[in-house]
Design a protein around this motif. Structure first.
Motif, PDB file in Angstrom:
ATOM      1  N   ARG A   1       0.755  -1.088  -0.044  1.00  0.00           N
ATOM      2  CA  ARG A   1      -0.088  -0.098   0.041  1.00  0.00           C
ATOM      3  C   ARG A   1       0.860   1.365   0.040  1.00  0.00           C
ATOM      4  NH1 ARG A   1      -5.514  -1.276   3.550  1.00  0.00           N
ATOM      5  NH2 ARG A   1      -6.248  -2.913   2.024  1.00  0.00           N
TER       6      ARG A   1
ATOM      7  N   LYS B   1       1.875   1.769  -3.653  1.00  0.00           N
ATOM      8  CA  LYS B   1       0.962   2.348  -4.362  1.00  0.00           C
ATOM      9  C   LYS B   1       0.599   3.860  -4.055  1.00  0.00           C
ATOM     10  CE  LYS B   1      -1.883  -1.331  -6.001  1.00  0.00           C
ATOM     11  NZ  LYS B   1      -3.115  -1.895  -5.715  1.00  0.00           N
TER      12      LYS B   1
ATOM     13  N   THR C   1      -6.462 -16.174  -4.626  1.00  0.00           N
ATOM     14  CA  THR C   1      -7.223 -14.975  -3.831  1.00  0.00           C
ATOM     15  C   THR C   1      -6.673 -14.558  -2.598  1.00  0.00           C
ATOM     16  OG1 THR C   1      -9.506 -16.080  -4.610  1.00  0.00           O
ATOM     17  CG2 THR C   1      -9.423 -14.653  -2.892  1.00  0.00           C
ATOM     18  N   LYS C   2      -5.993 -15.237  -1.761  1.00  0.00           N
ATOM     19  CA  LYS C   2      -5.416 -14.825  -0.748  1.00  0.00           C
ATOM     20  C   LYS C   2      -4.326 -13.862  -0.878  1.00  0.00           C
ATOM     21  CE  LYS C   2      -4.827 -17.965   2.907  1.00  0.00           C
ATOM     22  NZ  LYS C   2      -5.653 -17.631   3.839  1.00  0.00           N
TER      23      LYS C   2
ATOM     24  N   HIS D   1      -5.178 -10.659  -2.155  1.00  0.00           N
ATOM     25  CA  HIS D   1      -5.676  -9.810  -1.260  1.00  0.00           C
ATOM     26  C   HIS D   1      -4.644  -9.156  -0.268  1.00  0.00           C
ATOM     27  CE1 HIS D   1     -10.020 -11.506  -1.443  1.00  0.00           C
ATOM     28  NE2 HIS D   1      -9.905 -10.769  -2.351  1.00  0.00           N
ATOM     29  N   ILE D   2      -3.506  -9.976  -0.421  1.00  0.00           N
ATOM     30  CA  ILE D   2      -2.395  -9.766   0.624  1.00  0.00           C
ATOM     31  C   ILE D   2      -1.506  -8.653   0.032  1.00  0.00           C
ATOM     32  CG2 ILE D   2      -0.281 -10.344   2.066  1.00  0.00           C
ATOM     33  CD1 ILE D   2      -1.939 -13.060   2.519  1.00  0.00           C
TER      34      ILE D   2
ATOM     35  N   GLU E   1      -2.029  -6.946  -3.251  1.00  0.00           N
ATOM     36  CA  GLU E   1      -2.767  -6.065  -3.716  1.00  0.00           C
ATOM     37  C   GLU E   1      -2.113  -5.837  -5.134  1.00  0.00           C
ATOM     38  OE1 GLU E   1      -4.129  -3.220  -0.671  1.00  0.00           O
ATOM     39  OE2 GLU E   1      -5.557  -4.411  -0.044  1.00  0.00           O
TER      40      GLU E   1
ATOM     41  N   ARG F   1     -10.437 -16.660 -15.380  1.00  0.00           N
ATOM     42  CA  ARG F   1     -11.925 -16.555 -15.264  1.00  0.00           C
ATOM     43  C   ARG F   1     -12.459 -16.128 -13.898  1.00  0.00           C
ATOM     44  NH1 ARG F   1     -16.067 -19.251 -18.054  1.00  0.00           N
ATOM     45  NH2 ARG F   1     -14.675 -18.487 -19.742  1.00  0.00           N
ATOM     46  N   MET F   2     -11.677 -16.540 -12.922  1.00  0.00           N
ATOM     47  CA  MET F   2     -11.750 -15.782 -11.452  1.00  0.00           C
ATOM     48  C   MET F   2     -11.858 -14.613 -11.395  1.00  0.00           C
ATOM     49  SD  MET F   2      -9.706 -16.990  -8.182  1.00  0.00           S
ATOM     50  CE  MET F   2      -8.479 -15.785  -8.157  1.00  0.00           C
TER      51      MET F   2
ATOM     52  N   ARG G   1     -12.341 -12.249 -13.675  1.00  0.00           N
ATOM     53  CA  ARG G   1     -13.494 -11.628 -14.404  1.00  0.00           C
ATOM     54  C   ARG G   1     -14.558 -11.917 -13.564  1.00  0.00           C
ATOM     55  NH1 ARG G   1     -16.882 -14.843 -18.891  1.00  0.00           N
ATOM     56  NH2 ARG G   1     -17.764 -15.751 -17.008  1.00  0.00           N
ATOM     57  N   ASP G   2     -14.919 -13.063 -12.806  1.00  0.00           N
ATOM     58  CA  ASP G   2     -16.333 -13.474 -12.204  1.00  0.00           C
ATOM     59  C   ASP G   2     -16.134 -12.701 -10.944  1.00  0.00           C
ATOM     60  OD1 ASP G   2     -17.101 -15.064 -14.277  1.00  0.00           O
ATOM     61  OD2 ASP G   2     -17.099 -16.677 -13.201  1.00  0.00           O
ATOM     62  N   LEU G   3     -15.193 -12.589 -10.117  1.00  0.00           N
ATOM     63  CA  LEU G   3     -15.038 -11.998  -8.950  1.00  0.00           C
ATOM     64  C   LEU G   3     -14.877 -10.620  -8.757  1.00  0.00           C
ATOM     65  CD1 LEU G   3     -13.797 -14.979  -6.720  1.00  0.00           C
ATOM     66  CD2 LEU G   3     -16.410 -14.241  -7.288  1.00  0.00           C
ATOM     67  N   ASP G   4     -14.673  -9.958 -10.014  1.00  0.00           N
ATOM     68  CA  ASP G   4     -14.496  -8.418 -10.285  1.00  0.00           C
ATOM     69  C   ASP G   4     -12.974  -8.104  -9.496  1.00  0.00           C
ATOM     70  OD1 ASP G   4     -16.669  -7.327 -11.794  1.00  0.00           O
ATOM     71  OD2 ASP G   4     -17.599  -8.391 -10.070  1.00  0.00           O
ATOM     72  N   PHE G   5     -11.933  -8.991  -9.460  1.00  0.00           N
ATOM     73  CA  PHE G   5     -10.544  -8.335  -8.955  1.00  0.00           C
ATOM     74  C   PHE G   5     -10.162  -7.459  -9.832  1.00  0.00           C
ATOM     75  CE2 PHE G   5     -10.382 -12.912  -7.087  1.00  0.00           C
ATOM     76  CZ  PHE G   5      -9.726 -12.611  -6.228  1.00  0.00           C
ATOM     77  N   GLY G   6      -9.690  -6.505  -8.941  1.00  0.00           N
ATOM     78  CA  GLY G   6      -9.078  -5.214  -9.764  1.00  0.00           C
ATOM     79  C   GLY G   6      -7.559  -5.652 -10.216  1.00  0.00           C
TER      80      GLY G   6
ATOM     81  N   ARG H   1     -14.975   1.723  -8.819  1.00  0.00           N
ATOM     82  CA  ARG H   1     -13.293   1.480  -8.382  1.00  0.00           C
ATOM     83  C   ARG H   1     -12.469   2.711  -8.596  1.00  0.00           C
ATOM     84  NH1 ARG H   1     -11.806  -3.095 -11.278  1.00  0.00           N
ATOM     85  NH2 ARG H   1     -12.490  -4.645  -9.665  1.00  0.00           N
TER      86      ARG H   1
ATOM     87  N   LEU I   1      -9.755 -15.496   3.791  1.00  0.00           N
ATOM     88  CA  LEU I   1      -9.307 -15.270   2.298  1.00  0.00           C
ATOM     89  C   LEU I   1      -8.329 -13.830   2.419  1.00  0.00           C
ATOM     90  CD1 LEU I   1     -12.268 -15.875   0.040  1.00  0.00           C
ATOM     91  CD2 LEU I   1     -10.528 -17.319   0.574  1.00  0.00           C
TER      92      LEU I   1
END
Lengths: 316, 316
Positions: free
Chosen positions: A21, A24, A157-158, A161-162, A164, A183-184, A186-191, B17, B188
């Motif tokens: 962070r 960023k 996923t983890k 999230h850690i 980013e 696909r994941m 796309r489907d879960l809207d990860f940035g 976002r 997660l």
């Protein structure tokens, strides 16, 4: 956290995230290269690609227990953290995320083994959340490793999230994994942007893999038959000589078995949906194989995977 | 995007976002209040709490198809977007996220109905990634609504990835949902803090719910029997008069049935693991109920849920 001449090494998830962070906030774009360590040229090519895609490269090293079943090689998976760190530092990685465990500590459990599928703790406080890409996780490696992609999607996923990251780089040797992560996201809207890089091969054609180190000398010598079979199939289809998936699969199996491999699967599938096809000449086709070769350690076999994309231009 | 006197309204995930990221670049802390709209005082109390926890409050309004089954009330779920927007603006929300759909468009599908469980498209490009909290999703509402919490965990994951909040506020009327989101965030490694707020009730004790608007006048008059039964049970246990879960459950069922409710479940469970208990006096216990009451619309019934925590101080 420790710092090795400008390369940060984090074992704590919160320290890793805080550092990310901070970067960023400074306007830096971050690329993540997730690995299970025991790095080879293939991994390093991912780091090289990541450098082109972002200002900062973070690599993770973590052998994820939830993608192994009890009879698989979690315990035998090769590990050499210090060599890996030196390689990543030489490649210009800014940080390495190297957690001891990414799963909640279970009372009384000594090792990560408790998170291997089939050995999971049933403690009411233990890890219980999983991400599943329900269609794409079923074919190919999903057949013989039914919990594998659930574990992969969950740990990625983890890591997302850690760390980013803005972009994450995967190798296409794990073609199904790359499609599942894509696909994941796309489907879960990860940035997060997902990039899949071409397979790196040894001089004799064997796809680079940390598991190659576990092959007997003889198996190492014969294993390049996998790539020869893939090349033969690609040429047979693209030249118009053959288009029947069954016939091609039988030939490929024969070639790998003759080299001492025990087949898990050899399948021609649609390169996007991973569903069976009727005619290999009509769409971009993935030929994916998994085969067991003799191992020099007590576990008996090493499972190698490889793939080739046929008629790539149809998809594009 | 449109702006109503300083309250931004986003329907696009990427615009949402981007705006969130801009706020964070400015050092703002963001709270998310996810809702399905048709807002009542309960929701507004969540916004009020969110304002205390962050610099900026974003609320989402989205009736999520994947948490409904084909026989449930996805089509009947009440909607009043303009009234909701006015309420959120009056409360001081900075932005509302109001997507038309959060799922990939399926070729040929006209409505969101295609994402309701049991009506899903089998198109190879349709949504296929789900998050499951495997133990906590099974008891209580998981019994009669087996896909409900899979849909909830999945859509909350998507909202977290789109809004990227620092904190998210949920109501404890949906007690099991709150526990599931809390566990999902832990498992997660989401960089999001989860806060659960107490139930808001009408003057006569009925838990506030968007679904209350669908009750017949008579059912609305009798439905407060649910809370009376919960209070009775709490007093019976905390005074030491009763501790047998079966006896208490039977009494609670009887009281609600006498008021015209048709029971789905009334269960005493451990307040953290949601597992059955043997003695209500030994741990912090959740008494959770779900019952069907007559509806004024053609669907026939309205499913109401409510709960009470008994011996709260034991957990603390």
């Amino acid at each position: 956290m420790s710092v090795q001449n400008e390369m940060h090494i984090f074992s704590s998830a919160s320290e890793m995230r805080n550092w990310s962070r901070q970067q960023k906030q400074k306007g830096k774009r971050i690329a993540l290269v997730p690995t299970m360590g025991y790095l080879h040229e293939g991994h390093l090519s991912l780091v090289e690609a990541a450098k082109e895609l972002a200002d900062i490269v973070v690599s993770s090293i973590y052998v994820n227990p939830t993608q192994f079943a009890a009879h698989e090689d979690f315990g035998q998976y090769p590990r050499q953290p210090e060599v890996d760190r030196a390689k990543l530092k030489a490649m210009g990685c800014s940080a390495v995320f190297e957690p001891t465990s990414l799963y909640v500590k279970v009372q009384g459990a000594e090792s990560e083994d408790v998170n291997v599928v089939g050995k999971e703790s049933m403690h009411p406080e233990s890890h219980e959340t999983f991400v599943q890409v329900e269609r794409l996780q079923k074919p190919l490696c999903g057949g013989s490793r039914p919990h594998f992609f659930r574990g992969v999607a969950t740990v990625v996923t983890k890591l997302f999230h850690i760390v980013e990251p803005d972009v994450a780089v995967f190798g296409r040797k794990d073609y199904q994994q790359w499609r599942i992560i894509e696909r994941m996201v796309r489907d879960l809207d990860f940035g997060v942007e997902v990039v899949g890089m071409p397979i790196c091969r040894e001089q004799d054609g064997l796809a680079m893999s940390s598991r190659n180190a576990r092959l007997t000398a003889e198996a190492r010598q014969h294993a390049p038959a996998i790539y020869k079979a893939l090349r033969w199939a690609m040429q047979a289809v693209e030249s118009g000589a053959e288009k029947n998936p069954g016939t091609i699969q039988d030939q490929v199996r024969g070639m790998i078995e003759q080299a001492g491999g025990k087949m898990d699967y050899a399948e021609l599938v649609d390169a996007k949906s991973l569903q069976p096809i009727l005619d290999a000449s009509l769409q971009t086709t993935l030929l994916a194989v998994a085969a067991l070769f003799p191992s020099k350690d007590s576990q008996g076999t090493v499972r190698l995977i490889d793939n080739i994309v046929i008629n790539e231009e149809i998809l594009l």
